[in-house]
Design an enzyme around this catalytic site. Structure first.
Site, PDB file in Angstrom:
ATOM      1  N   ARG A 166       0.693  -0.933   0.433  1.00 57.18           N
ATOM      2  CA  ARG A 166       0.304  -0.110   0.040  1.00 57.18           C
ATOM      3  C   ARG A 166       0.889   0.841  -0.075  1.00 57.18           C
ATOM      4  O   ARG A 166       0.351   1.967  -0.739  1.00 57.18           O
ATOM      5  CB  ARG A 166      -0.575   0.064   1.567  1.00 57.18           C
ATOM      6  CG  ARG A 166      -1.814   1.151   1.278  1.00 57.18           C
ATOM      7  CD  ARG A 166      -2.290   1.690  -0.246  1.00 57.18           C
ATOM      8  NE  ARG A 166      -2.974   0.316  -0.379  1.00 57.18           N
ATOM      9  CZ  ARG A 166      -3.644   0.328  -1.650  1.00 57.18           C
ATOM     10  NH1 ARG A 166      -3.419   2.038  -2.839  1.00 57.18           N
ATOM     11  NH2 ARG A 166      -4.169  -0.576  -2.611  1.00 57.18           N
ATOM     12  N   LYS A 200       2.066  24.869  -2.214  1.00 58.64           N
ATOM     13  CA  LYS A 200       0.762  23.586  -1.715  1.00 58.64           C
ATOM     14  C   LYS A 200       0.851  22.476  -2.143  1.00 58.64           C
ATOM     15  O   LYS A 200       0.095  21.898  -2.697  1.00 58.64           O
ATOM     16  CB  LYS A 200      -0.295  24.581  -2.844  1.00 58.64           C
ATOM     17  CG  LYS A 200      -0.036  26.036  -2.640  1.00 58.64           C
ATOM     18  CD  LYS A 200      -1.253  26.484  -3.639  1.00 58.64           C
ATOM     19  CE  LYS A 200      -1.307  27.898  -3.223  1.00 58.64           C
ATOM     20  NZ  LYS A 200      -1.887  28.300  -4.614  1.00 58.64           N
ATOM     21  N   LYS A 241       5.632  37.057  -0.126  1.00 57.64           N
ATOM     22  CA  LYS A 241       3.991  37.361  -0.933  1.00 57.64           C
ATOM     23  C   LYS A 241       3.655  38.606  -0.670  1.00 57.64           C
ATOM     24  O   LYS A 241       4.337  39.636   0.286  1.00 57.64           O
ATOM     25  CB  LYS A 241       3.696  36.622  -0.595  1.00 57.64           C
ATOM     26  CG  LYS A 241       4.370  35.614  -1.137  1.00 57.64           C
ATOM     27  CD  LYS A 241       3.891  34.247  -0.891  1.00 57.64           C
ATOM     28  CE  LYS A 241       1.821  33.759  -1.304  1.00 57.64           C
ATOM     29  NZ  LYS A 241       2.757  33.804  -2.771  1.00 57.64           N
ATOM     30  N   GLU A 287       6.931  39.570  -4.391  1.00 62.10           N
ATOM     31  CA  GLU A 287       5.795  39.244  -4.993  1.00 62.10           C
ATOM     32  C   GLU A 287       4.788  41.489  -5.358  1.00 62.10           C
ATOM     33  O   GLU A 287       4.999  41.456  -4.284  1.00 62.10           O
ATOM     34  CB  GLU A 287       4.782  38.634  -4.317  1.00 62.10           C
ATOM     35  CG  GLU A 287       3.554  38.413  -5.188  1.00 62.10           C
ATOM     36  CD  GLU A 287       2.331  37.262  -3.711  1.00 62.10           C
ATOM     37  OE1 GLU A 287       1.673  36.608  -4.486  1.00 62.10           O
ATOM     38  OE2 GLU A 287       1.669  37.917  -3.578  1.00 62.10           O
ATOM     39  N   ASP A 345       1.898  38.834  -9.873  1.00 57.91           N
ATOM     40  CA  ASP A 345       0.586  37.979  -9.240  1.00 57.91           C
ATOM     41  C   ASP A 345      -0.997  37.986  -9.668  1.00 57.91           C
ATOM     42  O   ASP A 345      -0.833  39.688  -9.234  1.00 57.91           O
ATOM     43  CB  ASP A 345       0.846  37.936  -8.147  1.00 57.91           C
ATOM     44  CG  ASP A 345      -0.602  36.723  -7.184  1.00 57.91           C
ATOM     45  OD1 ASP A 345      -0.079  35.538  -6.899  1.00 57.91           O
ATOM     46  OD2 ASP A 345      -1.003  37.649  -6.210  1.00 57.91           O
TER      47      ASP A 345
END
Length: 286
Positions: free
Chosen positions: A103, A138, A170, A203, A225
């Site tokens: 698995r 992410k 950011k 950013e 962005d």
């Protein structure tokens, strides 16, 4: 593919042992109960979809960690295009060991192959441009090492691995710092004070912010962005090659080709690691 710094033997061993401990606990009681201790068998990794294979090298390490006597006959490599019915490898040895490893091998390979497949697909949509495809942070907690690795296998480029190996200022960093200039100046002072050498990416949300970055300088790359293609072209012209550029924010397979043709150097896509459907694989006894 050059081995990235995060793919160390220590990091991979830690990942595998943690994952096995989560799954096995105090024993694989299904196998311990049903399978004789001296039973030996074989199984093959059957591909049941189409895409780019990833995780073969990791599967070797998982089998070795579970049982060093397991033997793997490899038929396909990481990065190979695969179709339904292909056999990636054959594993042979103690039946209990094969079942215990099954698995974890499948969980890793199915998701890694999905990421590699989507990375290769998006990269193909950027053909004829200079743009390179970047991943993001992410990622799935405690599975980042596999997801970032899969992006490389699919032909993409890793952004920083985590918060520790690069600086990205950011929108929230900029707002909390009081603007572009104070954010960059504070960051450069911090690096000098601490003796660190880390790349700085900033950013920007508007052309005015791009102009502020150009005035201050001392950074590695400018992130553009959530800018539409027309605005991206303006930004690229304004920057005029002084710094590499990166388009980010909401870029999809429907828009990535147009974005790539704006002249940006990089395109970052969070969906590479957070929105893929696993490639169907199966480990079948035979």
């Amino acid at each position: 593919m050059q081995t990235p710094p995060y793919l160390t033997p220590e990091a991979l061993t830690t990942f595998i042992r943690t994952a096995l401990a989560e799954d096995i606990g105090d024993g694989d009681h299904s196998s311990l109960a049903a399978i004789p201790a001296d039973a030996r068998n074989r199984a093959h990794l059957l591909v049941k979809g189409e895409g780019v294979l990833a995780g073969v090298a990791l599967a070797h390490l998982i089998f070795r960690e579970v049982d060093a006597d397991l033997r793997v006959e490899q038929r396909l490599n990481d990065g190979d295009r695969v179709n339904h019915g292909d056999i990636a490898f054959i594993v042979e040895g103690r039946s209990r060991s094969i079942l215990t490893a099954e698995r974890l091998v499948l969980n890793c390979m199915q998701r890694m192959s999905a990421i590699a497949t989507y990375t290769a697909h998006l990269t193909s949509l950027m053909a004829g441009t200079k743009a390179r495809l970047l991943d993001t942070r992410k990622t799935t907690p405690n599975f980042r090492i596999c997801e970032k690795w899969a992006v490389l296998i699919g032909g993409g480029v890793n952004h920083r691995y985590g918060l520790f190996d690069g600086i990205i200022l950011k929108d929230n960093h900029v707002d909390y710092a009081g603007g572009i200039r104070p954010a960059i100046e504070a960051t450069r002072a911090y690096l000098e004070r601490t003796g660190r050498q880390l790349p700085i990416v900033v950013e920007t949300r508007t052309l005015a912010e791009v102009e502020q970055v150009l005035e201050v300088g001392g950074i590695e790359r400018i992130m553009l962005d959530n800018m539409p293609p027309a605005k991206l072209r303006e930004a690229v012209e304004l920057i005029a090659g002084r710094f590499p550029t990166e388009a980010s924010g909401g870029i999809t397979e429907q828009t990535i080709t147009e974005v790539a043709h704006t002249g940006v150097d990089y395109i970052s896509v969070g969906a590479l690691t957070h929105s893929v459907k696993s490639l169907d694989l199966s480990l079948k006894a035979f």
